[in-house]
Design a protein around this motif. Structure first.
Motif, PDB file in Angstrom:
ATOM      1  N   THR A  72     -59.540 -37.516 130.295  1.00  0.00           N
ATOM      2  CA  THR A  72     -58.997 -37.880 128.985  1.00  0.00           C
ATOM      3  C   THR A  72     -57.569 -38.405 129.106  1.00  0.00           C
ATOM      4  O   THR A  72     -57.137 -39.212 128.293  1.00  0.00           O
ATOM      5  CB  THR A  72     -59.033 -36.676 128.021  1.00  0.00           C
ATOM      6  OG1 THR A  72     -58.326 -35.587 128.598  1.00  0.00           O
ATOM      7  CG2 THR A  72     -60.464 -36.259 127.731  1.00  0.00           C
ATOM      8  N   ALA A  73     -56.840 -37.981 130.124  1.00  0.00           N
ATOM      9  CA  ALA A  73     -55.456 -38.429 130.297  1.00  0.00           C
ATOM     10  C   ALA A  73     -55.389 -39.916 130.645  1.00  0.00           C
ATOM     11  O   ALA A  73     -54.523 -40.636 130.166  1.00  0.00           O
ATOM     12  CB  ALA A  73     -54.754 -37.600 131.370  1.00  0.00           C
ATOM     13  N   THR A  74     -56.327 -40.380 131.465  1.00  0.00           N
ATOM     14  CA  THR A  74     -56.326 -41.778 131.883  1.00  0.00           C
ATOM     15  C   THR A  74     -57.316 -42.633 131.090  1.00  0.00           C
ATOM     16  O   THR A  74     -57.442 -43.827 131.369  1.00  0.00           O
ATOM     17  CB  THR A  74     -56.668 -41.886 133.380  1.00  0.00           C
ATOM     18  OG1 THR A  74     -57.983 -41.351 133.588  1.00  0.00           O
ATOM     19  CG2 THR A  74     -55.646 -41.163 134.232  1.00  0.00           C
ATOM     20  N   GLN A  75     -58.013 -42.024 130.162  1.00  0.00           N
ATOM     21  CA  GLN A  75     -59.039 -42.711 129.364  1.00  0.00           C
ATOM     22  C   GLN A  75     -60.113 -43.346 130.254  1.00  0.00           C
ATOM     23  O   GLN A  75     -60.679 -44.375 129.920  1.00  0.00           O
ATOM     24  CB  GLN A  75     -58.396 -43.785 128.468  1.00  0.00           C
ATOM     25  CG  GLN A  75     -57.394 -43.249 127.467  1.00  0.00           C
ATOM     26  CD  GLN A  75     -58.070 -42.411 126.392  1.00  0.00           C
ATOM     27  OE1 GLN A  75     -59.042 -42.819 125.791  1.00  0.00           O
ATOM     28  NE2 GLN A  75     -57.544 -41.222 126.157  1.00  0.00           N
ATOM     29  N   LYS A  76     -60.381 -42.721 131.374  1.00  0.00           N
ATOM     30  CA  LYS A  76     -61.393 -43.201 132.310  1.00  0.00           C
ATOM     31  C   LYS A  76     -62.716 -42.486 132.014  1.00  0.00           C
ATOM     32  O   LYS A  76     -62.736 -41.268 131.827  1.00  0.00           O
ATOM     33  CB  LYS A  76     -60.935 -42.903 133.740  1.00  0.00           C
ATOM     34  CG  LYS A  76     -61.893 -43.319 134.811  1.00  0.00           C
ATOM     35  CD  LYS A  76     -61.344 -42.916 136.174  1.00  0.00           C
ATOM     36  CE  LYS A  76     -62.410 -43.074 137.239  1.00  0.00           C
ATOM     37  NZ  LYS A  76     -61.976 -42.537 138.519  1.00  0.00           N
ATOM     38  N   HIS A  77     -63.803 -43.276 131.949  1.00  0.00           N
ATOM     39  CA  HIS A  77     -65.118 -42.692 131.677  1.00  0.00           C
ATOM     40  C   HIS A  77     -66.169 -43.460 132.469  1.00  0.00           C
ATOM     41  O   HIS A  77     -66.183 -44.684 132.470  1.00  0.00           O
ATOM     42  CB  HIS A  77     -65.444 -42.751 130.183  1.00  0.00           C
ATOM     43  CG  HIS A  77     -66.792 -42.191 129.841  1.00  0.00           C
ATOM     44  ND1 HIS A  77     -67.024 -40.847 129.759  1.00  0.00           N
ATOM     45  CD2 HIS A  77     -67.975 -42.801 129.586  1.00  0.00           C
ATOM     46  CE1 HIS A  77     -68.303 -40.641 129.454  1.00  0.00           C
ATOM     47  NE2 HIS A  77     -68.899 -41.806 129.343  1.00  0.00           N
ATOM     48  N   GLN A  78     -67.031 -42.716 133.161  1.00  0.00           N
ATOM     49  CA  GLN A  78     -68.124 -43.307 133.919  1.00  0.00           C
ATOM     50  C   GLN A  78     -69.422 -42.608 133.550  1.00  0.00           C
ATOM     51  O   GLN A  78     -69.418 -41.403 133.278  1.00  0.00           O
ATOM     52  CB  GLN A  78     -67.902 -43.137 135.422  1.00  0.00           C
ATOM     53  CG  GLN A  78     -66.716 -43.862 135.983  1.00  0.00           C
ATOM     54  CD  GLN A  78     -66.541 -43.531 137.450  1.00  0.00           C
ATOM     55  OE1 GLN A  78     -66.415 -42.372 137.827  1.00  0.00           O
ATOM     56  NE2 GLN A  78     -66.540 -44.574 138.282  1.00  0.00           N
ATOM     57  N   GLN A  79     -70.509 -43.358 133.592  1.00  0.00           N
ATOM     58  CA  GLN A  79     -71.828 -42.778 133.356  1.00  0.00           C
ATOM     59  C   GLN A  79     -72.791 -43.298 134.410  1.00  0.00           C
ATOM     60  O   GLN A  79     -72.629 -44.420 134.890  1.00  0.00           O
ATOM     61  CB  GLN A  79     -72.414 -43.156 132.016  1.00  0.00           C
ATOM     62  CG  GLN A  79     -71.529 -43.290 130.865  1.00  0.00           C
ATOM     63  CD  GLN A  79     -72.322 -43.472 129.602  1.00  0.00           C
ATOM     64  OE1 GLN A  79     -72.644 -42.504 128.961  1.00  0.00           O
ATOM     65  NE2 GLN A  79     -72.611 -44.702 129.227  1.00  0.00           N
ATOM     66  N   TRP A  80     -73.776 -42.484 134.691  1.00  0.00           N
ATOM     67  CA  TRP A  80     -74.828 -42.865 135.622  1.00  0.00           C
ATOM     68  C   TRP A  80     -76.086 -42.130 135.198  1.00  0.00           C
ATOM     69  O   TRP A  80     -76.037 -40.966 134.800  1.00  0.00           O
ATOM     70  CB  TRP A  80     -74.416 -42.495 137.046  1.00  0.00           C
ATOM     71  CG  TRP A  80     -75.497 -42.710 138.061  1.00  0.00           C
ATOM     72  CD1 TRP A  80     -75.863 -43.881 138.642  1.00  0.00           C
ATOM     73  CD2 TRP A  80     -76.356 -41.705 138.608  1.00  0.00           C
ATOM     74  NE1 TRP A  80     -76.894 -43.676 139.522  1.00  0.00           N
ATOM     75  CE2 TRP A  80     -77.216 -42.347 139.516  1.00  0.00           C
ATOM     76  CE3 TRP A  80     -76.485 -40.335 138.422  1.00  0.00           C
ATOM     77  CZ2 TRP A  80     -78.192 -41.660 140.241  1.00  0.00           C
ATOM     78  CZ3 TRP A  80     -77.447 -39.654 139.128  1.00  0.00           C
ATOM     79  CH2 TRP A  80     -78.285 -40.313 140.035  1.00  0.00           C
ATOM     80  N   ALA A  81     -77.214 -42.805 135.279  1.00  0.00           N
ATOM     81  CA  ALA A  81     -78.497 -42.184 134.946  1.00  0.00           C
ATOM     82  C   ALA A  81     -79.562 -42.741 135.873  1.00  0.00           C
ATOM     83  O   ALA A  81     -79.486 -43.897 136.313  1.00  0.00           O
ATOM     84  CB  ALA A  81     -78.863 -42.443 133.499  1.00  0.00           C
ATOM     85  N   SER A  82     -80.548 -41.922 136.163  1.00  0.00           N
ATOM     86  CA  SER A  82     -81.618 -42.338 137.053  1.00  0.00           C
ATOM     87  C   SER A  82     -82.848 -41.470 136.796  1.00  0.00           C
ATOM     88  O   SER A  82     -82.737 -40.356 136.265  1.00  0.00           O
ATOM     89  CB  SER A  82     -81.171 -42.193 138.507  1.00  0.00           C
ATOM     90  OG  SER A  82     -82.218 -42.523 139.391  1.00  0.00           O
TER      91      SER A  82
END
Length: 160
Positions: A72-82
């Motif tokens: 949340t501090a860097t506003q970084k978000h990643q998602q992965w699904a399989s």
């Protein structure tokens, strides 16, 4: 003298009682195979907290795996699904002993001290279990360690 004066009501009332009687049939239980009586249906794993508001959430069902992570501090978000194959599902679920799930102990949250809380959620066909920071339970935590090592074999390198 009858309490019900109208003849059609006299016939309707017993019919109504018979309908209620036959509609209240007992449901028959479908026998469950002994090996599947407490089958794992869902596994959730998350690590949340720290100074940067870091998070990592993994949700696993018999046919899929979904991961979200970021800060949340860097506003970084990643998602992965399989999708997940049967062998991987069996390896992940075999990490847990469903007979001991009720015995596992959680500990207090450490997020208030800028720590990371580790949470496991395991749903079986009978019950749902949630554990927070159970690494202090040295007797039962080995199954969580085994699960995490199996999970690392499935996840792509950038999400470990």
């Amino acid at each position: 003298m009858s309490a019900i004066k109208n003849l059609s009501l006299k016939n309707l009332f017993p019919t109504f009682l018979l309908l209620i009687f036959f509609s209240c049939e007992q449901k028959k239980e479908i026998p469950v195979k002994a090996g599947l009586s407490n089958e794992i249906t869902f596994i959730g794993f998350s690590k949340v907290g720290g100074k940067g508001g870091n998070y990592k959430t993994v949700k696993i069902t018999k046919d899929s795996i979904k991961l979200e992570q970021g800060s949340t501090a860097t506003q970084k978000h990643q998602q992965w699904a399989s999708s997940i194959n049967n062998e991987d599902w069996k390896n992940l679920t075999s990490s847990f002993d469903t007979a001991t799930l009720d015995k596992i102990k959680s500990s207090e949250s450490i997020q208030a001290q800028d720590g990371m809380d580790e949470t496991f959620q395991i749903k079986t066909s009978k019950k749902s279990h949630v554990y927070v920071n159970s690494y202090n339970d040295s007797i039962h935590y080995k199954q969580f360690e085994k699960f995490k090592s199996q999970l690392d074999k499935i996840l792509p390198k950038e999400y470990k």
